[in-house]
Scaffold this motif. Structure first.
Motif, PDB file in Angstrom:
ATOM      1  N   GLU A 272      80.636  -1.743  27.115  1.00 25.12           N
ATOM      2  CA  GLU A 272      79.607  -2.112  27.791  1.00 25.12           C
ATOM      3  C   GLU A 272      79.028  -1.443  28.859  1.00 25.12           C
ATOM      4  N   ILE A 273      79.895  -1.066  29.718  1.00 29.03           N
ATOM      5  CA  ILE A 273      79.827  -0.029  30.953  1.00 29.03           C
ATOM      6  C   ILE A 273      79.537   1.370  30.722  1.00 29.03           C
ATOM      7  N   GLY A 274      80.623   1.731  29.688  1.00 29.69           N
ATOM      8  CA  GLY A 274      80.461   3.087  29.202  1.00 29.69           C
ATOM      9  C   GLY A 274      79.105   3.381  28.585  1.00 29.69           C
ATOM     10  N   ARG A 346      83.281  15.930  28.559  1.00 26.46           N
ATOM     11  CA  ARG A 346      82.398  15.592  29.944  1.00 26.46           C
ATOM     12  C   ARG A 346      81.822  13.838  29.688  1.00 26.46           C
ATOM     13  N   LYS A 347      81.565  13.715  28.443  1.00 28.39           N
ATOM     14  CA  LYS A 347      80.822  12.257  28.264  1.00 28.39           C
ATOM     15  C   LYS A 347      82.076  11.265  28.368  1.00 28.39           C
ATOM     16  N   ASN A 348      83.529  11.631  27.940  1.00 27.01           N
ATOM     17  CA  ASN A 348      84.214  10.564  27.778  1.00 27.01           C
ATOM     18  C   ASN A 348      84.787  10.397  29.108  1.00 27.01           C
ATOM     19  N   THR A 349      85.019  11.683  29.936  1.00 31.56           N
ATOM     20  CA  THR A 349      85.370  11.374  31.115  1.00 31.56           C
ATOM     21  C   THR A 349      84.289  10.449  32.254  1.00 31.56           C
ATOM     22  N   ALA A 350      82.855  10.682  31.921  1.00 26.11           N
ATOM     23  CA  ALA A 350      82.105  10.002  32.512  1.00 26.11           C
ATOM     24  C   ALA A 350      82.058   8.351  32.256  1.00 26.11           C
ATOM     25  N   ILE A 351      82.470   8.125  31.094  1.00 22.43           N
ATOM     26  CA  ILE A 351      83.034   6.616  30.754  1.00 22.43           C
ATOM     27  C   ILE A 351      83.873   6.207  31.600  1.00 22.43           C
ATOM     28  N   ASN A 352      84.819   6.868  31.849  1.00 25.21           N
ATOM     29  CA  ASN A 352      85.958   6.616  32.768  1.00 25.21           C
ATOM     30  C   ASN A 352      85.523   6.319  34.195  1.00 25.21           C
ATOM     31  N   LEU A 353      84.920   7.325  34.654  1.00 28.86           N
ATOM     32  CA  LEU A 353      84.301   7.271  35.864  1.00 28.86           C
ATOM     33  C   LEU A 353      83.288   6.001  36.092  1.00 28.86           C
ATOM     34  N   ALA A 354      82.575   5.700  35.268  1.00 27.14           N
ATOM     35  CA  ALA A 354      81.438   4.598  35.354  1.00 27.14           C
ATOM     36  C   ALA A 354      82.414   3.334  35.588  1.00 27.14           C
ATOM     37  N   ASN A 355      83.395   3.339  34.494  1.00 27.06           N
ATOM     38  CA  ASN A 355      84.055   1.900  34.457  1.00 27.06           C
ATOM     39  C   ASN A 355      84.973   1.392  35.558  1.00 27.06           C
ATOM     40  N   LEU A 356      85.580   2.679  36.059  1.00 22.72           N
ATOM     41  CA  LEU A 356      86.490   2.765  37.420  1.00 22.72           C
ATOM     42  C   LEU A 356      85.542   2.286  38.605  1.00 22.72           C
ATOM     43  N   SER A 357      84.427   2.825  38.569  1.00 14.86           N
ATOM     44  CA  SER A 357      83.492   2.771  39.954  1.00 14.86           C
ATOM     45  C   SER A 357      82.740   1.169  39.902  1.00 14.86           C
ATOM     46  N   ASN A 358      82.498   0.841  38.649  1.00 17.56           N
ATOM     47  CA  ASN A 358      81.966  -0.630  38.623  1.00 17.56           C
ATOM     48  C   ASN A 358      82.780  -1.635  38.970  1.00 17.56           C
ATOM     49  N   LEU A 359      84.193  -1.362  38.468  1.00 20.91           N
ATOM     50  CA  LEU A 359      85.107  -2.244  38.599  1.00 20.91           C
ATOM     51  C   LEU A 359      85.317  -2.338  40.127  1.00 20.91           C
ATOM     52  N   ALA A 360      85.691  -1.186  40.766  1.00 20.06           N
ATOM     53  CA  ALA A 360      86.078  -1.263  42.019  1.00 20.06           C
ATOM     54  C   ALA A 360      84.982  -1.475  43.090  1.00 20.06           C
ATOM     55  N   LYS A 361      83.769  -1.643  42.752  1.00 19.66           N
ATOM     56  CA  LYS A 361      82.770  -2.006  43.434  1.00 19.66           C
ATOM     57  C   LYS A 361      82.436  -3.601  43.286  1.00 19.66           C
ATOM     58  N   GLU A 436      76.138  -8.117  44.832  1.00 18.70           N
ATOM     59  CA  GLU A 436      74.902  -7.533  45.512  1.00 18.70           C
ATOM     60  C   GLU A 436      74.159  -6.544  44.734  1.00 18.70           C
ATOM     61  N   SER A 437      75.056  -5.391  44.334  1.00 14.33           N
ATOM     62  CA  SER A 437      74.500  -4.507  43.759  1.00 14.33           C
ATOM     63  C   SER A 437      74.569  -4.597  41.986  1.00 14.33           C
ATOM     64  N   GLY A 438      74.718  -5.710  41.649  1.00 14.43           N
ATOM     65  CA  GLY A 438      74.797  -5.974  40.169  1.00 14.43           C
ATOM     66  C   GLY A 438      76.248  -5.589  39.335  1.00 14.43           C
ATOM     67  N   ASN A 439      77.055  -4.962  40.028  1.00 13.28           N
ATOM     68  CA  ASN A 439      78.169  -4.797  39.433  1.00 13.28           C
ATOM     69  C   ASN A 439      79.178  -6.107  38.962  1.00 13.28           C
ATOM     70  N   GLU A 440      79.627  -6.067  37.756  1.00  9.38           N
ATOM     71  CA  GLU A 440      80.322  -7.164  37.427  1.00  9.38           C
ATOM     72  C   GLU A 440      81.673  -6.882  37.250  1.00  9.38           C
ATOM     73  N   SER A 441      82.630  -8.123  37.650  1.00 15.51           N
ATOM     74  CA  SER A 441      83.963  -8.040  37.379  1.00 15.51           C
ATOM     75  C   SER A 441      84.277  -8.222  36.065  1.00 15.51           C
TER      76      SER A 441
END
Length: 451
Positions: A272-274, A346-361, A436-441
């Motif tokens: 979903e996040i990726g 690049r796309k596959n790396t961005a998937i990782n980054l988006a997920n890590l960031s969303n989880l950590a936020k 508050e920023s819409g990031n989901e656990s």
């Protein structure tokens, strides 16, 4: 702010019971970070890694320009460069242990070393850890060949490059939770570095909520079938948990949640996040822990009770894995950079980054999520407690039919309970915290109230 529509139906529940479809927004900070991922940077990392000649775990650790020792020091150097712009939040070291001959794939005493960079969370009360991994070592046709050249561009230069690039970008940002970036050694010798780290994490009580393991994720074409496709990537996840299986079996059978273990929930989240943040990519969930005849560094984590998944390219080319560089019958063998697709990486790396960031936020997961089963009813009553850490705007109740692989509806509420006009016999449910920023656990599947 960019807005995108989802196949998920997002519903808001309140005292007035208003139901409506809503647009889900991308977090602008994460969207900007995902766009920073650079194919050129990834290419340069892999060029350097290939330049070490061999990165076999048994190779030299004293030569400054060749072998696994030189490769580890270079990765550490990159992490320390990123640390300089992290306000002292990123720290890095080579975590070593002496490993003795095992009669299998290690025939002499070696120093096994994982290069670890830790981006410390800003909330002192938030002990959650999210981990991204790739393996630094590689192999030729014979796993014990520690002397001759082995490029290892895709296996697993691709995963290591993804880890380094995520560290480069994320180190410039702050997150409440901690993120660990690691390139491990010993994968080809039997997942040695990952086992060392997973057992250490278990022993020391690390609160690892998710592990994203990246292994062979930068090539877009297959051998034999000649399929070319850089728009899909696989995420492998276990079904029945490997950890304390017998202890969990009764609970799993009672609720019918064979497809709702921690790793499978993480895989759905990754998809979903990726796909939310990365265009022109489909994340394909594979309902297996790994491929036949193969294994990856996520396995030691799931065996120790952590949620871990494996990210791997959709169509593997076995001419370019575990092969001596050579040409036979008109076929070029060897794991060379020219067989990679750096836009795909690049796309596959961005998937990782988006997920890590969303989880950590995001806030921590809701606690004590339960469903009432004391009476026959066509309603479903859910209850939960607020998360241990994080500022919560509300919660998403996720639901899907029992035959569906993915969550079909997201129902938002600011309350810590909900009575839904959907039978618990016909649907699966889960609850996730929303910041508050819409990031989901990560989602939590309910247990039975009163147990």
């Amino acid at each position: 702010m960019r807005k995108i529509f989802y196949s998920l139906i997002l519903i808001t529940i309140s005292t007035t019971a208003i139901y409506s479809q809503t647009i889900i927004d991308r977090d602008p900070e994460i969207a900007a970070m995902a766009k920073e991922v650079s194919a050129d940077s990834l290419h340069s990392y892999i060029k350097t890694l290939v330049g070490f000649g061999t990165r076999n775990t048994l190779s030299t650790q004293t030569n400054p320009n060749r072998g696994i020792g030189a490769a580890r020091k270079w990765v550490l150097k990159k992490f320390n460069e990123f640390a300089a712009s992290s306000n002292s939040r990123l720290t890095a070291f080579i975590d070593t242990v002496t490993y003795h001959p095992d009669g299998k794939r290690v025939d002499s005493t070696i120093i096994l070393g994982n290069v670890v960079a830790t981006l410390k969370g800003t909330d002192p009360n938030d002990h959650r850890i999210f981990l991204i991994s790739g393996h630094l070592d590689n192999m030729r046709t014979h796993v014990m060949d520690r002397v001759n050249d082995a490029p290892g561009a895709n296996d697993d230069g691709s995963g290591s490059a993804a880890v380094i690039e995520c560290a480069r970008i994320m180190s410039k940002h702050s997150f409440p939770a901690t993120v660990i970036f690691v390139t491990v050694s010993g994968e080809e010798q039997g997942l040695l570095g990952a086992y060392y780290m997973a057992k250490k994490a278990k022993k020391e009580g690390w609160d690892i909520e998710a592990v994203l393991n990246n292994d062979i994720m930068g090539s877009n074409n297959s051998s034999e079938t000649n399929i070319i496709d850089n728009t899909r990537i696989r995420v492998f996840s276990e079904g029945i948990p490997a950890y304390e299986t017998e202890k969990q079996a009764k609970h799993i059978r009672a609720l019918g949640i064979e497809n709702d273990g921690k790793a499978r929930q993480l895989a759905r989240y990754v998809k979903e996040i990726g796909e939310r943040y990365v265009d022109n990519i489909q994340i394909v969930m594979i309902y297996r822990n790994d491929r036949f005849l193969r294994g990856g560094d996520h396995l030691p984590y799931v065996e120790n009770g952590f949620a871990a998944v494996r990210m791997t390219e959709m169509n593997e080319n076995y001419y370019h894995q575990h092969q001596d560089v050579r040409k036979e019958n008109g076929i070029q063998y060897g794991d060379l950079p020219e067989f990679m697709d750096f836009e795909y990486l690049r796309k596959n790396t961005a998937i990782n980054l988006a997920n890590l960031s969303n989880l950590a936020k995001a806030p921590a997961m809701p606690q004590n999520v339960t469903v009432e089963v004391k009476k026959l009813s066509n309603y479903t009553s859910l209850h939960w407690d607020k998360p241990a850490t994080g500022n919560v705007k509300g919660y998403y109740i996720l639901m899907r039919e029992t035959t569906s692989a993915f969550w079909q509806k997201k129902i938002f509420t600011a309350d810590t309970k909900a009575d839904l006009p959907y039978s618990k016999d016909n649907y699966f449910f889960a609850v996730q915290s929303v910041g508050e920023s819409g990031n989901e656990s990560l989602p939590v599947v309910p247990g039975i109230a009163g147990r």
